[in-house]
Design a protein around this motif. Sequence first.
Motif, PDB file in Angstrom:
ATOM      1  N   GLU A 107       0.825  -1.221   0.000  1.00  0.00           N
ATOM      2  CA  GLU A 107       0.000   0.000   0.000  1.00  0.00           C
ATOM      3  C   GLU A 107       0.860   1.273   0.000  1.00  0.00           C
ATOM      4  O   GLU A 107       0.406   2.326  -0.412  1.00  0.00           O
TER       5      GLU A 107
ATOM      6  N   HIS B  28      -1.993 -11.347  -0.803  1.00  0.00           N
ATOM      7  CA  HIS B  28      -2.791 -11.547   0.404  1.00  0.00           C
ATOM      8  C   HIS B  28      -1.879 -11.619   1.630  1.00  0.00           C
ATOM      9  O   HIS B  28      -2.200 -11.073   2.691  1.00  0.00           O
TER      10      HIS B  28
ATOM     11  N   SER C 178      -0.460  -7.865   2.684  1.00  0.00           N
ATOM     12  CA  SER C 178      -1.274  -6.677   2.942  1.00  0.00           C
ATOM     13  C   SER C 178      -2.381  -7.025   3.945  1.00  0.00           C
ATOM     14  O   SER C 178      -3.289  -7.793   3.631  1.00  0.00           O
TER      15      SER C 178
ATOM     16  N   MET D 294      -6.651  -5.707   3.355  1.00  0.00           N
ATOM     17  CA  MET D 294      -6.787  -5.877   1.910  1.00  0.00           C
ATOM     18  C   MET D 294      -7.972  -5.117   1.316  1.00  0.00           C
ATOM     19  O   MET D 294      -7.880  -4.612   0.201  1.00  0.00           O
ATOM     20  N   HIS D 295      -9.067  -5.026   2.061  1.00  0.00           N
ATOM     21  CA  HIS D 295     -10.229  -4.292   1.538  1.00  0.00           C
ATOM     22  C   HIS D 295      -9.829  -2.844   1.238  1.00  0.00           C
ATOM     23  O   HIS D 295     -10.161  -2.287   0.187  1.00  0.00           O
TER      24      HIS D 295
ATOM     25  N   THR E  22      -6.750  -1.763   0.754  1.00  0.00           N
ATOM     26  CA  THR E  22      -5.704  -1.738  -0.287  1.00  0.00           C
ATOM     27  C   THR E  22      -6.324  -1.786  -1.684  1.00  0.00           C
ATOM     28  O   THR E  22      -5.917  -1.057  -2.589  1.00  0.00           O
ATOM     29  N   LEU E  23      -7.339  -2.654  -1.855  1.00  0.00           N
ATOM     30  CA  LEU E  23      -7.994  -2.745  -3.175  1.00  0.00           C
ATOM     31  C   LEU E  23      -8.669  -1.419  -3.531  1.00  0.00           C
ATOM     32  O   LEU E  23      -8.593  -0.964  -4.678  1.00  0.00           O
TER      33      LEU E  23
ATOM     34  N   ILE F 279      -5.796  -9.509  -6.211  1.00  0.00           N
ATOM     35  CA  ILE F 279      -5.109 -10.162  -5.078  1.00  0.00           C
ATOM     36  C   ILE F 279      -4.318 -11.341  -5.616  1.00  0.00           C
ATOM     37  O   ILE F 279      -4.808 -12.086  -6.471  1.00  0.00           O
TER      38      ILE F 279
ATOM     39  N   CYS G 197     -12.501  -7.797  -6.251  1.00  0.00           N
ATOM     40  CA  CYS G 197     -11.308  -8.105  -7.062  1.00  0.00           C
ATOM     41  C   CYS G 197     -11.633  -8.061  -8.550  1.00  0.00           C
ATOM     42  O   CYS G 197     -12.523  -8.771  -9.015  1.00  0.00           O
TER      43      CYS G 197
END
Length: 215
Positions: free
Chosen positions: A72, A90, A93, A96-97, A99-100, A112, A130
């Motif tokens: 990130e 995965h 990070s 992840m939510h 980061t996306l 991912i 994703c």
Amino acid sequence: MPIIAPSLLAADFANLQRDIELINESEADWFHIDVMDGVFVPNISFGMPVVKAINEHAKKPLDVHLMIVQPERYIEEFAKLGAETITVHHEASIHMHRTLAQIKEAGCKAGIVLNPSTPVSVLEDILIDCDMVLLMSVNPGYGGQKFIPQTIEKVKKLKAMISERQLNTIIEIDGGVNLDTGKKLVEAGADALVAGSFVFGNSNPKSIISELKKL
Ligand code: DX5
Ligand code: ZN
């Protein structure tokens, strides 16, 4: 027809422009760009100045695979350097939510990546966010490794999860792809294949790419 993404990790870095032009002229769809930090994976590949130089010559989208801890920290920078898709591990990070969302806010498609030992079940509650899932079919860090056969079952499971949710998520596979493993992967439901040494290790990379496109 599968999307073919040659990995520049296997290109001749002393003749990078020549190898980029070769991909431009080929039937390949994307440039796969492997960024390694020597921490998340044991190897160090290349960083921002090289990605910038690639983008100046590449006429196809850049598929940037970040094998770095806390990816990130660098998303906006890779987006500015011309990434069309950014994939983050995965395993690297924690949020992840977020980061996306950060990748999408930077104007890129978000994906991912899962290591071979990470089950696809970790995607249950995040798959909807994703654009792509990249399944590693070797342990990340090096080109030229042997394909891990359990990947085929993982592709089938992931394909079922995507169909169940009626999503358009792309399944990409990275590591040990050749005509034999590529065929099995496409049959199992893979949409995109990364190939490094199989493409650049051949005396005629363009014809190898055409063969992969026919799978
Ligand atoms: C490995 C990289 C791959 C690598 C694939 O960590 O993510 O993209 O270049 O190389 P081959 O196709 O040689 O297995
Ligand atoms: Zn890769």
